[in-house]
Design an enzyme around this catalytic site. Sequence first.
Site, PDB file in Angstrom:
ATOM      1  CD  GLU A 113      -2.936  -1.175   2.268  1.00 54.03           C
ATOM      2  OE1 GLU A 113      -2.433  -1.481   3.361  1.00 54.03           O
ATOM      3  OE2 GLU A 113      -4.133  -0.919   2.122  1.00 54.03           O
ATOM      4  CD  GLU A 133      -3.292  -6.312   3.626  1.00 60.75           C
ATOM      5  OE1 GLU A 133      -3.328  -7.058   2.625  1.00 60.75           O
ATOM      6  OE2 GLU A 133      -2.662  -5.245   3.651  1.00 60.75           O
TER       7      GLU A 133
HETATM    8  N1  CAA Z   1       4.225  -7.698  11.692  1.00 59.44           N
HETATM    9  C1  CAA Z   1       4.936  -8.071  12.774  1.00 59.44           C
HETATM   10  N2  CAA Z   1       5.820  -9.076  12.756  1.00 59.44           N
HETATM   11  C2  CAA Z   1       6.000  -9.727  11.610  1.00 59.44           C
HETATM   12  C3  CAA Z   1       5.290  -9.401  10.437  1.00 59.44           C
HETATM   13  C4  CAA Z   1       4.383  -8.327  10.512  1.00 59.44           C
HETATM   14  N3  CAA Z   1       3.689  -7.922   9.440  1.00 59.44           N
HETATM   15  N4  CAA Z   1       5.682 -10.223   9.449  1.00 59.44           N
HETATM   16  C5  CAA Z   1       6.600 -11.040   9.979  1.00 59.44           C
HETATM   17  N5  CAA Z   1       6.789 -10.740  11.274  1.00 59.44           N
HETATM   18  C6  CAA Z   1       7.743 -11.369  12.196  1.00 59.44           C
HETATM   19  C7  CAA Z   1       7.454 -12.852  12.412  1.00 59.44           C
HETATM   20  O1  CAA Z   1       6.512 -13.040  13.446  1.00 59.44           O
HETATM   21  C8  CAA Z   1       8.815 -13.382  12.768  1.00 59.44           C
HETATM   22  O2  CAA Z   1       9.056 -13.031  14.115  1.00 59.44           O
HETATM   23  P1  CAA Z   1       9.920 -13.987  15.046  1.00 59.44           P
HETATM   24  O3  CAA Z   1      11.261 -14.079  14.396  1.00 59.44           O
HETATM   25  O4  CAA Z   1       9.901 -13.308  16.365  1.00 59.44           O
HETATM   26  O5  CAA Z   1       9.180 -15.300  15.051  1.00 59.44           O
HETATM   27  C9  CAA Z   1       9.752 -12.527  11.916  1.00 59.44           C
HETATM   28  O6  CAA Z   1       9.008 -11.360  11.562  1.00 59.44           O
HETATM   29  C10 CAA Z   1      10.214 -13.195  10.631  1.00 59.44           C
HETATM   30  O7  CAA Z   1       9.066 -13.687   9.941  1.00 59.44           O
HETATM   31  P2  CAA Z   1       9.046 -15.132   9.250  1.00 59.44           P
HETATM   32  O8  CAA Z   1       9.591 -16.135  10.200  1.00 59.44           O
HETATM   33  O9  CAA Z   1       7.677 -15.345   8.745  1.00 59.44           O
HETATM   34  O10 CAA Z   1      10.102 -14.907   8.078  1.00 59.44           O
HETATM   35  P3  CAA Z   1      10.054 -15.386   6.556  1.00 59.44           P
HETATM   36  O11 CAA Z   1      11.258 -14.847   5.928  1.00 59.44           O
HETATM   37  O12 CAA Z   1       9.749 -16.843   6.493  1.00 59.44           O
HETATM   38  O13 CAA Z   1       8.779 -14.661   5.906  1.00 59.44           O
HETATM   39  C11 CAA Z   1       7.320 -12.838   5.342  1.00 59.44           C
HETATM   40  C12 CAA Z   1       8.749 -13.274   5.786  1.00 59.44           C
HETATM   41  C13 CAA Z   1       7.012 -13.378   3.951  1.00 59.44           C
HETATM   42  C14 CAA Z   1       7.297 -11.350   5.349  1.00 59.44           C
HETATM   43  C15 CAA Z   1       6.292 -13.418   6.347  1.00 59.44           C
HETATM   44  O14 CAA Z   1       6.688 -13.110   7.652  1.00 59.44           O
HETATM   45  C16 CAA Z   1       4.901 -12.872   6.174  1.00 59.44           C
HETATM   46  O15 CAA Z   1       4.163 -13.357   5.341  1.00 59.44           O
HETATM   47  N6  CAA Z   1       4.529 -11.884   7.009  1.00 59.44           N
HETATM   48  C17 CAA Z   1       3.193 -11.336   7.047  1.00 59.44           C
HETATM   49  C18 CAA Z   1       2.898 -10.476   5.874  1.00 59.44           C
HETATM   50  C19 CAA Z   1       1.525  -9.916   5.989  1.00 59.44           C
HETATM   51  O16 CAA Z   1       0.559 -10.614   6.244  1.00 59.44           O
HETATM   52  N7  CAA Z   1       1.425  -8.610   5.815  1.00 59.44           N
HETATM   53  C20 CAA Z   1       0.180  -7.932   5.917  1.00 59.44           C
HETATM   54  C21 CAA Z   1       0.053  -7.395   7.288  1.00 59.44           C
HETATM   55  S1  CAA Z   1      -1.542  -6.744   7.578  1.00 59.44           S
HETATM   56  C22 CAA Z   1      -1.517  -5.215   6.901  1.00 59.44           C
HETATM   57  O17 CAA Z   1      -0.581  -4.781   6.305  1.00 59.44           O
HETATM   58  C23 CAA Z   1      -2.825  -4.492   7.166  1.00 59.44           C
HETATM   59  C24 CAA Z   1      -3.003  -3.189   6.490  1.00 59.44           C
HETATM   60  O18 CAA Z   1      -3.634  -3.066   5.492  1.00 59.44           O
HETATM   61  C25 CAA Z   1      -2.541  -1.987   7.132  1.00 59.44           C
END
Ligand code: CAA
Length: 707
Positions: A113, A133
């Site tokens: 975004e 999301e």
């Molecule tokens: N917020 C907070 N913490 C997050 C995060 C997020 N969006 N994404 C990842 N993390 C944290 C994980 O919990 C993990 O923490 P720990 O090491 O303490 O366990 C750390 O970051 C690393 O994450 P992964 O182990 O998952 O690492 P990866 O390399 O395998 O994957 C990733 C990375 C693809 C970014 C994956 O973490 C992921 O899919 N994250 C979520 C992405 C997501 O859903 N984003 C949308 C958020 S909602 C939003 O944005 C709403 C809006 O419209 C405003």
Amino acid sequence: MDASGIATDCTPVRYERQGRTGIITVNQPPVNALGQAVRAGLLRALALGQADGEADLLVLLAAGRTFMAGADIREFGQAPLVPFLSDVVAALEASPKPVIAVLHGTALGGGLEVALGCHFRVALPGTRLGLPEVKLGLLPGAGGTQRLPRLVGPAKALEMIVSGDPVTAAAALDIGLVDWLAAEPDPLAAGLAFAKRVRAKGLMPRRTGARGDRIAAVSPLLFSAARDDLARKSPHLFAPHRCVDAVEAACTLPLAEGLKRERELFLACMNSPQRAGLIHSFFAERAVAKVPGLAADATPRPVHRVGVIGAGTMGGGIAMCFANAHIPTVLLDTTQEALDRGLATIRRNYQASVAKGRLRQEEADARLTLIRPSLAYDDLADADLVVEAVFESMDLKKQIFTRLDQVCRPGAILATNTSTLDVDAIAAVTSRPQDVAGLHFFSPANVMRLLEVVRGRETAPDVLATAMDVARRIGKVGVAVGVCYGFVGNRMLHQRAREATALVDEGAAPDQVDRVLTDFGFPMGPFAMGDLAGLDVGWRIREERRKAGDPDTPPPGWLDRLAEQGRYGQKTGAGIYRYEAGSRTPLPDPVTADLIARDRAAKGITPRAVTNQEILERCLYVMVNEAAKILEEGVAARALDVDMIWVHGYGFPAWRGGPLFWADQVGLGTILGTITKFHQASGAKQWQPSPLLERLVRDGHGFASLN
Ligand code: CAA
């Protein structure tokens, strides 16, 4: 400070200039999530860029392994903190100086975004872009549902937002989501290179929110079709329907009103219990990888070569898991026919993936060549890990482990895929019980994400660490559990199956029981699942246990009679249900109804009407009670471990967070009250309330307190 003399720290964001380009760098490891400090830092850095008279153009990028991977999920469910992400996006979009976003790693959710608020988007090779999301029970709440349709068209935007699946950088270029695929592996170099092009062409800010051409004259059929599809495929889910509403708003309302509508829909999602369940699942899935009490210095042993014993359904699926992760695997069986049959099944599975367009032919071929069939134990001599997956016979497994102990090199890990047998007893026949563990895969092993990693009494910490690491490498959700009959998942399943059968004995119909559980959100009920797995499996186990004089196994009933008649389920065209040729749809069968009626008569049971509420309580509360006993015994370390086992191994709806997260939502006092009532009425052992559950209720705590 850089050569041009300006560098300002807006921790965790930094503003600096190179030549005439203002550079905004976000640095918030590990994934540059857009928490409050990042949002505030972005606004400050942007203001610096605007005020910097030497900069005519701004580049926004992120340090570390990825562009911003989304909003900071940890802030959800708390009071929102200013500045809001939508304000940051609006400020970027309004910038009078062109802003270029340079994406690498993942640009997800709020991260994408932010990029949509910028005027140009450049992606590095390998970037994945998406709005996931919906998978957290939300919708993009910072303008994503309004800007993406304006940029890539409503159909593509709808697909991305409703599925939550990311697209590759190349696909993003195709649909107009990014403007340029950089060859440079470095975000800064790519940003500076694109800045040159923008200057050379004299390009001005291009505001996505102001575009109307792609959303003009969209057919309302697009949205009605999407709603029909959702009603069919995900009737329980709240967020996907709101996603459709939001994209429709983008096509029917001016931007400001569309953003307002998006906000309302976003808040509705945020307040939905499904959001809480899905976010619990997100963090729990990551937390299970960190085994409590496993010392940080328990370094995984290297695993480069694997052996799998048994080329049946399970062994073949397990070999595929390793081949899929590019790990060479020897697949061993006792006869050439068994190997041929096993390999033919593996080949067929890969071909099916190729036919569905999920795998390229060359990749399928490459994976197949990684699986080397063998009849000789000596071929396992240099394996780092061997997984035994033969049928459930303690004698056979003991023979195999004795042999493995002789042929495998010192330090190799010997694992059993048993689902019911005592891992410690198997380990005891070897001279190295510290190197033995259980790796309990779920059928079909190449598809199901759960892997129960069974820690035996003597399993060494680095062996457990290796097993957890292997789980991650092969794309599984590995959950560490202790030794007991059925481990965690099947032990709870066994209780549910017993209640489900008893409910039918008392008067419910199998399809009524199944419907209550599918209405709850399971993909299938216990009886349809029995037909899928094969009724012969449970029947044989019950027969064995009756022979062994097990007092907990009831005398033969209607389920056993079905199996005796050769009605094993889907594979024989009939089981508890009947199936029309070529169909997997379970249809109630009068033959079963008749057997049930005769069984009740023989047992002197007068059938009664059973309510759906009773079905739900008996099938699920019995699992909660058993899980509490499992936690008490230390077979599972945390409630979230139990939750992930059921979400990833048994189809417990992720949006309910897992059985124990769900139990906390229902209220443990309510559950204990009902369990106590069932115990008083039946006196049955499974309804004896768990002391842990009683203690939690007494102390006013939930299962979450055990995480
Ligand atoms: N917020 C907070 N913490 C997050 C995060 C997020 N969006 N994404 C990842 N993390 C944290 C994980 O919990 C993990 O923490 P720990 O090491 O303490 O366990 C750390 O970051 C690393 O994450 P992964 O182990 O998952 O690492 P990866 O390399 O395998 O994957 C990733 C990375 C693809 C970014 C994956 O973490 C992921 O899919 N994250 C979520 C992405 C997501 O859903 N984003 C949308 C958020 S909602 C939003 O944005 C709403 C809006 O419209 C405003």
